[in-house]
Design a protein around this motif. Structure first.
Motif, PDB file in Angstrom:
ATOM      1  N   ASP A  22       0.883  -1.159   0.000  1.00  0.00           N
ATOM      2  CA  ASP A  22       0.000   0.000   0.000  1.00  0.00           C
ATOM      3  C   ASP A  22       0.919   1.208   0.000  1.00  0.00           C
ATOM      4  O   ASP A  22       1.616   1.470   0.978  1.00  0.00           O
ATOM      5  CB  ASP A  22      -0.876  -0.029   1.258  1.00  0.00           C
TER       6      ASP A  22
ATOM      7  N   ASP B 235      -6.019  -5.243   2.023  1.00  0.00           N
ATOM      8  CA  ASP B 235      -5.024  -4.665   2.917  1.00  0.00           C
ATOM      9  C   ASP B 235      -3.649  -5.151   2.504  1.00  0.00           C
ATOM     10  O   ASP B 235      -3.492  -6.290   2.037  1.00  0.00           O
ATOM     11  CB  ASP B 235      -5.302  -5.072   4.369  1.00  0.00           C
TER      12      ASP B 235
ATOM     13  N   THR C 107       2.537  -1.319   4.384  1.00  0.00           N
ATOM     14  CA  THR C 107       2.979  -0.031   3.888  1.00  0.00           C
ATOM     15  C   THR C 107       4.488   0.038   4.055  1.00  0.00           C
ATOM     16  O   THR C 107       5.091  -0.801   4.716  1.00  0.00           O
ATOM     17  CB  THR C 107       2.332   1.129   4.663  1.00  0.00           C
TER      18      THR C 107
ATOM     19  N   HIS D 201      -1.757   1.443  -4.935  1.00  0.00           N
ATOM     20  CA  HIS D 201      -1.557   0.091  -4.411  1.00  0.00           C
ATOM     21  C   HIS D 201      -0.779  -0.683  -5.469  1.00  0.00           C
ATOM     22  O   HIS D 201      -1.112  -0.588  -6.655  1.00  0.00           O
ATOM     23  CB  HIS D 201      -2.937  -0.541  -4.195  1.00  0.00           C
TER      24      HIS D 201
END
Length: 202
Positions: free
Chosen positions: A122, A195, A198, A127
């Motif tokens: 992410d 999800d 990051t 994305h």
């Protein structure tokens, strides 16, 4: 210390004004492996095949990346080498291609089915999946978190940049992109994406 460059979607006052990307050409290995990855896995139509005009002993392959922009390869009788490339000034770090948000999950599944390893991140304002082609070149498959009109993409990103700076943070985040869309009067349509971690890394 030099001043930071201005970030804006407005064209600079330069002597040359471009109208877009025509094509990018890479040195490939062989025809079969190149077609297997870029056409048969990534789904880019092979739209032109001819001898390399500068070297008739090699072949020039033209692929449509999905929007009429072209990626080409000079290929010959060379073995592929999947080891990661060693970067130097002037080398290509990675190529990034757009994936429709609705097809993002099936893109992951296709990479799994093909035995292609990948990393998923992410990136705050988008994305991405990162994999490698048959010659070790990093390929990013990126999808937007929000619908952004192509003709306003630069404007949206430049506005998100200003909002990020005003916010005093190091990287543009999802909230900056959403606020940029709202400020510019563009409908905020967020896509449902899985999800993912990051941070940095490919």
């Amino acid at each position: 210390m030099t001043d930071e460059p201005e970030i804006t979607a407005e064209p600079p006052e330069s002597p040359i004004r471009l109208s877009g990307t025509d094509h990018i050409t890479l040195i490939g290995s062989n025809e079969a492996d190149t077609i297997a990855f870029y056409r048969d896995l990534l789904g880019m139509p092979l739209v032109l095949r001819q001898p390399n005009l500068d070297d008739p002993d090699s072949t020039h392959l033209f692929f449509d990346t999905g929007d009429g922009r072209i990626l080409t390869f000079f290929v010959g009788d060379r073995g592929s080498n999947p080891r990661p490339l060693q970067h130097q000034i002037g080398s290509v770090h990675h190529l990034s291609f757009s994936v429709d948000p609705e097809r993002f999950v099936e893109t992951k599944e296709a990479l799994d089915d093909a035995g292609r390893g990948y990393n998923e991140f992410d990136r705050g304002i988008f994305h991405s999946l990162y994999t490698r082609d048959h010659n070790g070149l990093t390929i990013e498959l990126a999808t937007d978190k929000f619908s952004i009109p192509d003709d306003r993409r630069g404007e949206v990103l430049a506005t998100a940049q200003r909002l990020r700076e005003e916010d005093g943070v190091d990287f543009a985040e999802e909230r900056h992109l959403e606020a940029a869309l709202e400020e510019l009067g563009i409908e905020v349509e967020k896509h449902d994406l899985p999800d993912a971690p990051t941070g940095a890394g490919v």
